[in-house]
Design a protein around this motif. Structure first.
Motif, PDB file in Angstrom:
ATOM      1  N   THR A 155      -0.578  -3.364 -48.805  1.00  0.00           N
ATOM      2  CA  THR A 155      -1.661  -3.878 -49.650  1.00  0.00           C
ATOM      3  C   THR A 155      -2.918  -3.012 -49.618  1.00  0.00           C
ATOM      4  O   THR A 155      -3.800  -3.188 -50.468  1.00  0.00           O
ATOM      5  CB  THR A 155      -2.036  -5.308 -49.218  1.00  0.00           C
ATOM      6  OG1 THR A 155      -2.358  -5.323 -47.817  1.00  0.00           O
ATOM      7  CG2 THR A 155      -0.877  -6.260 -49.473  1.00  0.00           C
ATOM      8  N   ASP A 156      -2.996  -2.086 -48.679  1.00  0.00           N
ATOM      9  CA  ASP A 156      -4.142  -1.180 -48.596  1.00  0.00           C
ATOM     10  C   ASP A 156      -4.029  -0.131 -49.701  1.00  0.00           C
ATOM     11  O   ASP A 156      -3.030   0.593 -49.774  1.00  0.00           O
ATOM     12  CB  ASP A 156      -4.167  -0.508 -47.227  1.00  0.00           C
ATOM     13  CG  ASP A 156      -5.430   0.306 -46.998  1.00  0.00           C
ATOM     14  OD1 ASP A 156      -6.063   0.737 -47.991  1.00  0.00           O
ATOM     15  OD2 ASP A 156      -5.782   0.537 -45.834  1.00  0.00           O
ATOM     16  N   PRO A 157      -5.025  -0.001 -50.583  1.00  0.00           N
ATOM     17  CA  PRO A 157      -4.948   0.976 -51.673  1.00  0.00           C
ATOM     18  C   PRO A 157      -4.712   2.403 -51.199  1.00  0.00           C
ATOM     19  O   PRO A 157      -4.135   3.217 -51.932  1.00  0.00           O
ATOM     20  CB  PRO A 157      -6.317   0.844 -52.352  1.00  0.00           C
ATOM     21  CG  PRO A 157      -6.782  -0.532 -52.017  1.00  0.00           C
ATOM     22  CD  PRO A 157      -6.251  -0.810 -50.638  1.00  0.00           C
ATOM     23  N   GLN A 185       3.005   3.822 -54.665  1.00  0.00           N
ATOM     24  CA  GLN A 185       2.589   3.947 -56.059  1.00  0.00           C
ATOM     25  C   GLN A 185       3.605   3.301 -56.992  1.00  0.00           C
ATOM     26  O   GLN A 185       3.250   2.824 -58.071  1.00  0.00           O
ATOM     27  CB  GLN A 185       2.395   5.422 -56.412  1.00  0.00           C
ATOM     28  CG  GLN A 185       1.310   6.117 -55.602  1.00  0.00           C
ATOM     29  CD  GLN A 185      -0.054   5.475 -55.816  1.00  0.00           C
ATOM     30  OE1 GLN A 185      -0.478   5.284 -56.959  1.00  0.00           O
ATOM     31  NE2 GLN A 185      -0.739   5.143 -54.732  1.00  0.00           N
TER      32      GLN A 185
END
Length: 326
Positions: free
Chosen positions: A167-169, A174
Motif C-alpha cells: 500500500t506504500d506508493p 505498478q
C-alpha cells in the motif's frame, strides 16, 4: 378356626410388609439425560500441529456466447499451527501459523504446469493462476480465536510489513492486477479460509448423537467469497473420534472485486448457487484430525454489461499430519 385366624394374620402381615417396602423404595421417574458432549477444539501450549491442505478443482468456464474452457487444478499447502500460550481469562487464544511449502499442478486442454517449491530443479511458473495461489508461501502470521472458537483477529509483524509494502506508493506494484492478487491473498478472509481448521463449527451448547445446529462458514472459491449456511450433525462417536456431517442450506455472496486467471481485468463476483457437504473428524481431546469440504457450485461474475459463469467441482481437505512438542 385357629388355622383360619393364623392365615388371615399372615396375609395381613404380608400386605403391610409389601406396602412398607413400596413406601421405602418408590420407583424413580425416568428423566431425559442431559446432552453428553461439549465440543471444544484445543491447542495445547507449545505443541505444533502440522496440517496438509489439499484443494482439487475441476473448472468449466462458460462465456455468455456459450463458449467453454476447461481446467483442473491440484494444490497442496503444508502449514503448522502452534499455541505459544494458553487460553486467557476472557477465553481468547493466539495461534501462530507458519506456511511451509506449496505443490501446484494446473492442467488445461493445451498444457500442464507443475511446481513444487521444495525442488531446486523447478522454476516458479509465470502463469497468473499460480500467481494467485502462491501469495501465502513462506508467510508467518497469527490468528486469535474467540471464546466462540471463531477467528476474531488476524495479525503479525510479517503480515503487517507485507501489507504496508503493497500500500506504500513508494513500493507498491505498478501492475494493478498483480497488486490485487497480493492484497487478496494477504487479506484476513483468504488467510482464514485457507488456514483456519476450526471454521467456528462447534456449537456453544452440549450435544448428543444426532443433534443438529447451524453455522455460517466464510468460503472462497475461484475468487468469489460467500457465506455458506450449514447444518451440522454429530453422526458418530467413539473413544478415538467424533464425526460431524454438514450440509449447506444457502449461499450468500459477499460483494467482492476479483481477479480470474486468464482475464486482464478485475471483475465483480455476483452470485453463487449449488451444494456443499462437510465431514469433520475430531479427537475427543480436542484436535481436528480431518476436515473435508465438497462443493458443486455455479459462480457468476459481472463483466461490464456481460457475464461469465464458472461451474466448479472442488474438494478441500485439511488433514492433521503429525503433532510434536516445540
Amino acid at each position: 378356626m385357629l388355622i383360619r385366624k393364623i392365615s388371615v394374620i399372615m396375609i395381613s402381615l404380608a400386605i403391610v410388609l409389601v406396602s412398607a417396602f413400596s413406601q421405602e423404595s418408590p420407583k424413580k421417574a425416568e428423566k431425559p439425560h442431559d446432552p453428553m458432549y461439549k465440543i471444544l477444539v484445543r491447542f495445547p501450549v507449545n505443541v505444533s500441529k502440522k496440517y496438509i491442505y489439499n484443494e482439487n478443482s475441476k473448472i468449466t468456464r462458460v462465456f455468455s456466447n456459450g463458449n467453454e474452457q476447461n481446467f483442473t487444478r491440484d494444490m497442496t499447502y503444508h502449514f503448522s499451527l502452534r499455541a505459544p500460550s494458553a487460553v486467557d481469562k476472557q477465553g481468547f487464544q493466539m495461534i501462530e501459523v507458519s506456511v511451509d511449502s506449496l505443490e501446484y499442478k494446473y492442467t488445461s486442454k493445451d498444457t500442464t504446469i507443475y511446481f513444487n517449491d521444495q525442488r531446486d530443479d523447478l522454476r516458479p511458473p509465470k502463469l497468473d493462476d499460480y500467481q494467485n495461489r502462491m501469495v501465502q508461501l513462506g508467510l508467518d502470521f497469527q490468528m486469535t480465536y474467540s471464546p466462540y472458537q471463531e477467528v476474531a483477529k488476524v495479525h503479525g509483524d510479517m503480515l503487517l510489513d507485507k501489507r504496508k509494502y503493497l500500500t506504500d506508493p513508494a513500493t507498491a506494484p505498478q501492475d494493478e492486477l498483480n497488486k490485487a492478487s497480493w492484497m487478496n491473498g494477504l487479506s484476513d478472509e483468504t488467510l482464514v479460509n485457507l488456514f483456519d481448521v476450526v471454521k467456528g463449527f462447534p456449537p456453544q451448547h452440549k450435544i448428543d448423537v444426532d443433534s443438529s445446529w447451524s453455522k455460517e462458514i466464510l468460503c472462497e472459491i475461484e475468487g468469489g467469497r460467500f457465506l455458506d449456511s450449514v447444518t451440522f450433525t454429530l453422526t458418530n462417536f467413539n473413544i478415538q473420534s467424533y464425526t460431524f456431517k454438514g450440509v449447506s442450506n444457502n449461499f450468500i455472496p459477499v460483494e467482492s472485486l476479483v481477479r480470474l486467471f486468464g482475464l486482464s481485468q478485475l471483475i465483480d463476483f455476483t452470485d453463487a448457487e449449488g451444494t456443499s457437504e462437510y465431514t469433520i473428524k475430531m479427537h475427543p481431546r480436542g484436535s481436528i484430525n480431518s476436515l473435508e469440504a465438497k462443493y458443486n457450485i455455479l459462480l457468476t461474475y459481472q463483466v461490464a454489461n456481460d457475464f461469465i459463469q464458472q461451474k466448479v467441482e472442488i474438494t478441500k481437505t485439511w488433514t492433521l499430519d503429525k503433532m510434536y512438542n516445540w
